[in-house]
Structures are given as structure tokens and as C-alpha cells.
Design a protein around this motif. Structure first.
Motif: not given
Length: 214
Positions: A66, A74, A86, A88, A90, A93, A95, A97, A184, A188, A190
Motif C-alpha cells: 500500500r 487517495g 486498486v 482508492v 478516499a 468513497r 475505488y 481495480e 479498500p 466504498f 467499486k
């Protein structure tokens, strides 16, 4: 999330995700335990959109990572075992892939096709490390100071004769990392991106949920 941020992560990953090596002198293959490292970098002097500090979380074995940095909207998660990245977001809210591109991974990891040369030892962030010169080919190479447990404490990477990028660890923690660090948040949403689009290409507001996420 900017693609340049992912590129900066490559400098840190040098030495943390080695594949099977030939019978030669080489650094540790992967970190042997969970680790969190704060780094400072000089990348911003050449690329203003890059962060000059970042925090990297690595699971033991080096397969999950990470990366987060101050000022970024994010953070990025990488899972080499699942071949995915991934991104993310933030603030939204959300994410998304994307596949882990094998061609890009080949440039980020060390392997038995590369040459390693010991250059001595040093102490970085209070930890002893061995300095290695790494050559990928005539145009790609660098150095890394790697602790005995496989943690990169200092790195320098250059490509095609360009100016090198440096990163240096300022703090290291070996606290155990829960699985949630590399996933994630469960609440959140996708976001499925159109083919060929990456998170850094999205116009402002694209993908914002129509109703608040629960």
C-alpha cells in the motif's frame, strides 16, 4: 491517482520483490516480516506533481503493498499474487481495480537476469543495510541499500541516462499489518472504468455516486 505516483513506487520496490535468483551474490529476495516505511524523495524537483514524502506498507513476502502520500486524493494498493492494482479514491468513497501490467511489473522487480554488485554497508533510519549496485541493462540500473530482512532503506533509480530519482527511509516500523490495510474499505463503492481509461484520466466528478454510500 496520478500514474507518476505509481512510477515513484517503483524506486522503493527495487529489492523488495525479487524473483528466483541464480547462484550469485544478491540482496534478500523479499521482506521477511510486515513493515511500514516513511520515505522522502527528491522526485518533485523534476516532476512537480510527484509527492516528496510517502508511506509504504509491505506485507511479509512482498506480495502486497500500500502506498499513500500527503496531498494525494487517495492511495494505491498492489497485489502481485492476484495481479491487480486498486486505486482508492478516499474523498469520493470509491475505488477501482486495474490489472497489474506484467510488462510494467518486469521493470519494477529484480530478477536473475540482472547483475548485483556489493558496494559496502551503511546505516539509514537507524538500521544497517548493504549497498547494492543493480544493472537491468545498459540503460537501466541503480543502487539500493537493503537491510538484512529485505527492507529497502535507500534507493536510486535511473532510466536511459536521465537524472536519477532518490528515496531515503526516515522511519521504519515492524508492527503487524492487518489485512484491512491492503483492502479498500468495505463501505466504498467499486467504480467500473470504461476500457482503456485509468483513474488519472477521469474528468472531475466522473464516477461520483448518485446517492451517498452507506
Amino acid at each position: 491517482m496520478k500514474a507518476s505516483t505509481a512510477r515513484l513506487a517503483a524506486v522503493v520496490l527495487v529489492g523488495t520483490s525479487l524473483q528466483a535468483a541464480a547462484a550469485q551474490d544478491h540482496p534478500p529476495f523479499e521482506p521477511t516480516r510486515d513493515v511500514t516505511v516513511d520515505y522522502v524523495t527528491d522526485a518533485r524537483s523534476r516532476a512537480p506533481n510527484m509527492p516528496n514524502t510517502m508511506r509504504i506498507y509491505l506485507a511479509a513476502g512482498g506480495k502486497r503493498m500500500r502506498m499513500e502520500a500527503p496531498g494525494m486524493p487517495g492511495y494505491m494498493l498492489m497485489d502481485r499474487a492476484a495481479s491487480r492494482v486498486v486505486m482508492v479514491m478516499a474523498e469520493q468513497r470509491m475505488y477501482t481495480e486495474i490489472p497489474l501490467d506484467p510488462s510494467r511489473t518486469a521493470m519494477l522487480t529484480l530478477n536473475d537476469k540482472m547483475a548485483f554488485t556489493r558496494k559496502g554497508t551503511d546505516t539509514v533510519a537507524g538500521l544497517r543495510c548493504t549497498v547494492w549496485e543493480v544493472r537491468k541493462d545498459a540503460a537501466h540500473g541503480g543502487t539500493a541499500c537493503i537491510a538484512d530482512d529485505g527492507v529497502v532503506l535507500r534507493g536510486e533509480s535511473s532510466e536511459g541516462g536521465g537524472a536519477p530519482t532518490h528515496v531515503t527511509a526516515t522511519a521504519v516500523s515492524y508492527a503487524t499489518l492487518p489485512d484491512s490495510v491492503f483492502q479498500p474499505p468495505a463501505d466504498f463503492r467499486k467504480l467500473e472504468l470504461p476500457a482503456g481509461m485509468t483513474p488519472g484520466m477521469m474528468p472531475p466528478g466522473v464516477g461520483r455516486p448518485a446517492v451517498p454510500a452507506r
